[in-house]
Every structure is written in structure tokens, then in C-alpha cells.
Design an enzyme around this catalytic site. Sequence first.
Site, mmCIF file in Angstrom:
data_model
loop_
_atom_site.group_PDB
_atom_site.id
_atom_site.type_symbol
_atom_site.label_atom_id
_atom_site.label_comp_id
_atom_site.label_asym_id
_atom_site.label_seq_id
_atom_site.Cartn_x
_atom_site.Cartn_y
_atom_site.Cartn_z
ATOM 1 N N LYS A 47 0.842 -1.211 0.000
ATOM 2 C CA LYS A 47 0.000 0.000 0.000
ATOM 3 C C LYS A 47 0.876 1.260 0.000
ATOM 4 O O LYS A 47 2.071 1.192 0.316
ATOM 5 C CB LYS A 47 -0.908 -0.024 1.223
ATOM 6 C CG LYS A 47 -0.147 -0.041 2.538
ATOM 7 C CD LYS A 47 -1.030 -0.458 3.685
ATOM 8 C CE LYS A 47 -0.234 -0.433 4.984
ATOM 9 N NZ LYS A 47 -0.959 -1.050 6.081
ATOM 10 N N ARG A 145 -10.500 -0.509 14.498
ATOM 11 C CA ARG A 145 -10.510 0.223 13.227
ATOM 12 C C ARG A 145 -11.661 -0.305 12.377
ATOM 13 O O ARG A 145 -12.731 0.269 12.381
ATOM 14 C CB ARG A 145 -9.141 0.049 12.551
ATOM 15 C CG ARG A 145 -8.749 1.173 11.651
ATOM 16 C CD ARG A 145 -7.264 1.168 11.318
ATOM 17 N NE ARG A 145 -6.741 -0.085 10.762
ATOM 18 C CZ ARG A 145 -5.491 -0.256 10.351
ATOM 19 N NH1 ARG A 145 -4.620 0.741 10.440
ATOM 20 N NH2 ARG A 145 -5.078 -1.391 9.862
ATOM 21 N N TYR A 274 13.146 31.414 3.902
ATOM 22 C CA TYR A 274 11.890 31.998 4.390
ATOM 23 C C TYR A 274 11.971 32.262 5.886
ATOM 24 O O TYR A 274 12.470 31.430 6.647
ATOM 25 C CB TYR A 274 10.718 31.042 4.132
ATOM 26 C CG TYR A 274 10.239 30.989 2.694
ATOM 27 C CD1 TYR A 274 9.759 32.139 2.064
ATOM 28 C CD2 TYR A 274 10.246 29.803 1.993
ATOM 29 C CE1 TYR A 274 9.295 32.079 0.751
ATOM 30 C CE2 TYR A 274 9.787 29.736 0.677
ATOM 31 C CZ TYR A 274 9.316 30.884 0.070
ATOM 32 O OH TYR A 274 8.857 30.820 -1.220
ATOM 33 N N MET A 322 9.510 24.560 -0.706
ATOM 34 C CA MET A 322 8.781 23.497 -1.391
ATOM 35 C C MET A 322 9.697 22.680 -2.300
ATOM 36 O O MET A 322 9.578 21.462 -2.382
ATOM 37 C CB MET A 322 7.629 24.091 -2.212
ATOM 38 C CG MET A 322 6.688 23.048 -2.782
ATOM 39 S SD MET A 322 5.407 23.760 -3.810
ATOM 40 C CE MET A 322 4.459 24.687 -2.621
HETATM 41 C C1 PLP Z 1 -0.112 -1.932 6.800
HETATM 42 C C2 PLP Z 1 -0.657 -3.226 7.217
HETATM 43 C C3 PLP Z 1 0.197 -4.328 7.414
HETATM 44 C C4 PLP Z 1 1.714 -4.224 7.390
HETATM 45 O O1 PLP Z 1 2.156 -3.567 8.568
HETATM 46 P P1 PLP Z 1 3.718 -3.390 8.903
HETATM 47 O O2 PLP Z 1 3.723 -2.838 10.267
HETATM 48 O O3 PLP Z 1 4.256 -2.432 7.896
HETATM 49 O O4 PLP Z 1 4.324 -4.734 8.804
HETATM 50 C C5 PLP Z 1 -0.401 -5.548 7.671
HETATM 51 N N1 PLP Z 1 -1.742 -5.673 7.760
HETATM 52 C C6 PLP Z 1 -2.590 -4.625 7.611
HETATM 53 C C7 PLP Z 1 -4.049 -4.829 7.737
HETATM 54 C C8 PLP Z 1 -2.072 -3.372 7.351
HETATM 55 O O5 PLP Z 1 -2.902 -2.324 7.207
#
Ligand code: PLP
Length: 383
Positions: A47, A145, A274, A322
Amino acid sequence: MHMDSVFDDSAIALRPTIIEVDLDAMRANVRGIRDHVGDARIMGTVKANAYGHGLIRTARELLHFGVDELGVAFLEEGIALRRAGITAPVLVLGGIIGNQISHFLEYDLQITASSVYKLHQIDETAAAMGRKAAVHLKIDTGMGRIGIRHENASQLFAVALEAQHIELRGVYSHFASSHDADHSFTRLQLQRFNDALEFFPTEGLPFPIRHIANSGAILQHPDSVLDMVRPGIMMYGVYPGPDVQHSIPLQPVLSMKTRVVYFKVVREGQSIGYDHTWTADADTRVVTLPVGYGDGYARRLSDRADVLIGGTRYPVAGRISMDQCMVNIGSGSAYNGDEVTLIGRQGEEVITVEELADLCDTIPYEILTMINTRVPRKYLSTR
Ligand SMILES: *Cc1c(COP(=O)(O)O)cnc(C)c1O
């Protein structure tokens, strides 16, 4: 050399600011995980542009290094993998919105279902399309979550098993603090997960793929490995927390580099940048770098971070803009075009993402994922 960027190839080849991805280090990290988890499947988490390493190329290399499946956060990340021709199983880890479901089916992406209501939506959409949807059920064991509460998980299991157009492929949960020195809450979450899963043997059914271990759990909780693990940050050579056990040796994969574009002498008493946050206390040499917070080099690093030039550490002077920033090299020497390392190693000196995270009062994950897509990624391999 291979670039992965939204820009024209001939122009980015000239861009002095780059991310270098060390594929040999990534390969070694994946091997370390494989040695540790034995036969368990590995779902590589890619991701957020593969934690800044470049989604498509990183995904391909991870599969080549022995990762079995891929995990992404959002539907569009999964679609990008499919459009690039990647055929491995892909699970979208985030929550879904009803009208996204047909796209999951169209692109053969596995869906996270976290409530009975969502399961019904998935089943109906799949029925209308004459398909079966591959689903992983998400159990909330304490992260708070997404996911059905662990006490109610059996309801979700029963609905999934009854639905005609759902293939129950996996059941998973996520740890809130598996990177911590205190293991008690992780143990409680694992216990809740295993208790919920007792449903399957009690009903005389085989387990779907059970998975809960992220990087922290892989490093510290071998009993959480189960049927599949979901490493993220550790594949990129970064430990998930300052106190986590280093039970698998990891090598950093990412470097961020640029080049000197301007050199000048700043006179005693002169201020630069800046808001004039920095003033020379003696005549000194200052170089300008073509990189700034718009590239993901955080403004919070202004007047705090060091960079490496010629194997020596020098401090950032004044506010990071930037697209540019300045470095005080004192009486040192640097020429236009000289390589500058913002993250990574030069000779004996190294600047880690952990160091920058501390300076920014954040975690390495954020430092990596902040790096903007306008910075080209360059992939290095000796094989
Ligand atoms: C991001 C994520 C992981 C990986 O987590 P790390 O701490 O980077 O190993 C695994 N499972 C879910 C559901 C995640 O959102």
C-alpha cells in the site's frame, strides 16, 4: 536502470533528485522473513506506493523474491496492479463502499468484509454478475478500526458460509502494538483471534487462511504466524518500532539522493531562507539543493536534519522550501553536481529514516510514505 514515474522519461533521467531502491537488500529481507515463517504464505504489503518504493516495480520484485500474495489499502491500488499485468492474489485491506464491489469482481481482487451487512452486499452483487467473490473476513480483536467484534465473529462466519456467491478464503485481524516491548496486549489479541476461529473445528470445517501477523508480530510473536503473514515495513529494511526485537536482520532498501545546484559564500550576520530562521555567525559556505517538502523532504526538518556530502555530515540551514533547501558546509568543499545523500549511506556515514522520523517527531512509516511521486525511483540490482 529502470524508472517508475508519472513524468516523461527523458526529462526525469535528468532530474538530480532520486530515490534509489536496493533490490538486493529487499531480496535479503524477504529471504529473512521466509526463513523465519517456514511454510506460511507471505502477503507482501505494498500500500501507499509500496511504502514509497514504487508500487508496480516493487510488487513484481517481491513476487519474484518469493512473496506469495499482495496486500493493498485501496481498490485503486489493486486495479493498478492488475492493469500492470500482475496476476498474483491481491487483497484490499481497507473497508469497502457498496458501489465498489463490482470493480473488485471485475479485476479479480479479494475483498475485506467486516460486517454481515457488507457480506450481503457482496453476495448480491456477485449474484447479479454471475460470479463468486473471494472474501476475507475481518475480526476486530482490539485495534478498533474495522472488523466485527471478536465476540460476534461466529455470526459473520455463518453468513459467509451460507452465502451462495461468496468464497470464504481467509479470516484476519490486525495488531495495535505488536512492535512494543510490552507483549501483553498482542497476546490478548492473538488469544481472542484464536478463540473466535474455534468456530471452524467445532463445526467440523477446515480453517480458511488465518492471518494476523504484521512486521512487529513476525519479529516478536512466532505463535502468531498461523497460515499467512502480512509484512510491510520490514521488507523495506526498517524495524517497526524503536524497542522491537531484531530477531531477523534487515537491510535498509531506500536511499534519497540529490545534487548540489548552487554554491555561495554567506557573510557573517546574513540570514537565509523563508522567515530568516538561520543567520550565519561567521562567513561560511552554503550550497543549495533542488529538493524540498514538495518532494517529501519534510519542512519539519528545517534547521534540524543533516545531509551527507563527500562522506561528511552537514546541517540544513534555514527553512526547507517546497522545491529547494540550503546546507551549511562551513569551510568544507562542494561543487555543483556533487552527490548529496538525504537518506542512506555515504562511506562511513549514514542517515536513517529512523533518524529523520525522530527529528520530525513521527514514525519511519510516515517518512517513507511522504516521499512524493514526483521523485523518480531508480532500481538497483547486481543480479
Ligand atoms: C499496513 C498493514 C500491514 C503491514 O504492517 P507493517 O507494520 O508495515 O508490517 C499488515 N496488515 C494490515 C491490515 C495493514 O494495514
